[in-house]
Enzyme design. Structure first.
Site, mmCIF file in Angstrom:
data_model
loop_
_atom_site.group_PDB
_atom_site.id
_atom_site.type_symbol
_atom_site.label_atom_id
_atom_site.label_comp_id
_atom_site.label_asym_id
_atom_site.label_seq_id
_atom_site.Cartn_x
_atom_site.Cartn_y
_atom_site.Cartn_z
ATOM 1 C CB SER A 147 -0.866 -0.021 1.145
ATOM 2 O OG SER A 147 -1.731 1.065 1.279
ATOM 3 C CB CYS A 183 0.274 5.563 8.811
ATOM 4 S SG CYS A 183 1.059 6.883 7.985
ATOM 5 N N GLY A 229 1.392 11.385 4.138
ATOM 6 C CA GLY A 229 0.445 11.658 5.197
ATOM 7 C C GLY A 229 -0.928 11.159 4.521
ATOM 8 N N GLY A 236 11.815 -3.819 2.683
ATOM 9 C CA GLY A 236 13.260 -3.969 2.105
ATOM 10 C C GLY A 236 13.484 -4.851 1.321
ATOM 11 C CE LYS A 280 -1.420 7.491 -0.583
ATOM 12 N NZ LYS A 280 -0.330 7.217 0.407
ATOM 13 C CB SER A 281 -4.540 4.354 3.474
ATOM 14 O OG SER A 281 -3.696 3.600 3.873
#
Lengths: 305, 271
Positions: free
Chosen positions: A21, A129, A72, A245, A45-46
């Site tokens: 996401s 987040c 954000g 990663g 995406k959220s």
């Protein structure tokens, strides 16, 4: 060539590489482009119920060793999600994970109900987040109690499999994972970004991100994630999306050996672009063939420790 | 790592060596850095404590980078207030650039401050023996940019249109393009300016069977292909990565180009 299919919460993924996401996930067009490039699944995406404005730029910084972001969590709200998800599902190359976000525990009910109607394959709840702490305080994923509350609530308002997006920035990641599992989570996504961290400009002595601090991802966090994924794998029975990663196919194999059933891939796009998905799959296939492994699922959790 | 690579992902503060005021709303900054920018590419300009925005590059001569910008939003208005000797952050270059063949006849169509990146193209293309028709347009003659610079370039014919007729043809610069296309011998058409102008150019070139390449503008978060905010419907091509210079064919196939763009939360906004 080995069989790369992974069955995850009853959903079949053609390969274990899932777009994480926050990357290429604003529109159906972006998700479909990534799916065509070889991702085995994609995450939006959220999605918020109502419009949410993110941070000003700069929102992302990349270096050789790490990446940091503080976007954000901007989103236009549920109406845009309705249009974009419907558009994605028309084509539906690979499974769709709808990532949802809300301010407080009780706010998840409405957005999860609305997103369920849009029929994604799975729902991922963003509890972690690290770059909106000024706005919302400590992420929900940092509290055993709050994680349990939100998972119970979300499970009561959807029939879709629920994935909890976990925070690595906690004292007891295994305890949080166990709490999520006990509350009814179907799977865990380990992890969101680390930190928050800070990158500064030497000349101005100012933080570069407009939000000043942001979540750290990229090559530098891989060893931390591998260890924590393995800790959680040994403690829970629900499946894990190992995220953090992973840049190469070999990184993805390591993540699976440490216990991940699927592998989240996000920051890789910065280093190798979306074409990196196909390159990773080629490397994975090569390794499996060399080692005479015919089913990728057979390597999950095979770390010799 | 060379300087260009170092400034891809993280901004570097550089000095504004010189400022030229082009008109009431437009300035050119001469930045004390070269990032090896190619004509058509863009950079992100960071104003610490304010914002960071993608801006097209008007020239990179190997020692300095020129940006010509219009004081339009909060950030560019703040940028407008800076003085020579002040510093701004820069990173890039990003995206695709214009290409041509040796000896091509090119038509460059610029609307308003689109003249700056098109000047960069002209400057490079004449080195490859291209013949250039440089078509500029603006609402009135005071808003026309770079005229003196364009006129000084060899092998470049300047054509002017203004909405009010205060200079050149009264009307749109696309009318001049139409005549040039009808006269034939045009190898490629490049354009930078308002999207409705660009859309008309894509259509005209498609009718004439001439290839067009267009500088596209969209709201961006990262500028380097990660966030997905500038993906065009339906191809998903990113304006920051597969663009900003995109082919007319690709844009003609997009239900988005010339119709809507997306705001900072990703909501569709009609043009």
């Amino acid at each position: 060539m080995a069989n790369l299919k992974v069955k995850f919460c009853g959903v079949e993924f053609p390969n274990p590489l899932v777009l994480a996401s926050g990357v290429m996930g604003v529109t159906a067009a972006g998700l479909l482009k990534t799916a065509r490039a070889g991702a085995g699944g994609v995450t939006t995406k959220s999605i918020w119920l109502n419009e949410h404005v993110g941070h000003k730029n700069p929102t992302m910084i990349g270096t050789e060793h790490y990446f940091i972001n503080a976007v954000g969590v901007p989103d236009a709200g549920i109406e845009k999600a309705q249009e974009e998800m419907a558009k994605y599902l028309e084509k539906h190359h690979v499974p769709l994970i709808a990532n949802v976000m809300a301010k407080a525990v009780e706010d998840f009910e409405a957005v999860v109900k609305e997103v369920t109607k849009l029929n994604p394959d799975l729902i991922e709840i963003n509890l972690s987040c690290p770059n909106v702490e000024d706005e919302f305080g400590k992420p929900l994923a940092c509290s055993v109690i709050k994680v349990a509350e939100v998972v119970k609530l979300v499970k009561s308002c959807t029939d879709k499999p629920v994935i909890v997006k976990m925070s690595p920035n906690v004292e007891d990641h295994v305890g949080i994972a166990l709490a999520a599992e006990k509350a009814g989570a179907d799977a865990l996504c380990c992890f969101n970004t680390f930190g928050p961290g800070l990158v500064m400009d030497l000349e101005t002595r100012m933080p570069i991100l407009a939000n000043k601090v942001g979540g750290v991802s990229g090559p530098g966090i891989k060893p931390l994630v591998l260890k924590m994924v393995n800790d959680i794998y040994k403690a829970v029975k629900i499946p894990i999306i190992g995220t953090g990663g992973v840049i190469t196919g070999n990184d993805a194999l390591e993540m699976m050996m440490c216990g991940a059933s699927l592998v989240g891939v996000g920051t890789m796009v910065y280093y190798n672009d979306v074409a990196g998905f196909a390159e990773m799959t080629t490397q994975i296939n090569g390794w499996l063939d060399e080692h005479g492994i015919t089913n990728i699922e057979d390597i999950i959790g095979t770390l010799q420790r | 790592m060379n300087q260009a690579l170092q400034t891809y992902g993280q901004p570097k503060m550089v000095t504004i060596k010189k400022i030229v005021q082009e008109n009431e709303f437009v300035k050119t900054f001469f930045l004390d850095v070269s990032l090896g920018v190619k004509a058509g590419q863009f950079v992100n300009i960071w104003l610490p404590g304010v914002d960071e925005k993608p801006l097209s590059v008007a020239y990179d001569d190997g020692s300095q980078t020129l940006i010509t910008f219009y004081a339009f939003g909060h950030m560019t208005k703040k940028l407008f207030e800076l003085s020579e000797g002040d510093k701004v952050g820069i990173r890039g270059p990003y995206g695709t650039y214009y290409t041509w063949n040796k000896g091509d006849t090119l038509v460059l169509v610029a609307g308003g401050y689109g003249a700056a990146p098109m000047y960069f193209v002209a400057n490079e293309a004449i080195k490859d023996d291209c013949k250039i028709h440089f078509v500029v347009g603006a609402r009135n003659k005071d808003l026309l940019l770079y005229l003196d610079k364009i006129e000084k370039l060899p092998n470049v014919e300047l054509h002017v249109a203004t909405d009010d007729g205060s200079m050149g043809l009264k009307g749109y610069n696309t009318e001049i393009l139409k005549d040039l296309l009808a006269a034939g011998e045009v190898s490629r058409v490049f354009a930078c300016g308002p999207e409705m102008m660009e859309k008309r150019i894509v259509d005209l070139c498609s009718e004439a069977g001439v290839k067009s390449w267009i500088s596209v503008e969209r709201y961006m978060k990262c500028g380097f292909g990660v966030c997905g905010h500038c993906c065009l419907d339906d191809s998903g091509d990113r304006v920051c990565k597969e663009g900003p210079v995109m082919s007319g064919e690709l844009l003609a196939a997009s239900p988005e180009f010339g119709k809507y763009h997306r705001d900072k939360v990703g909501k569709k906004v009609k043009l």
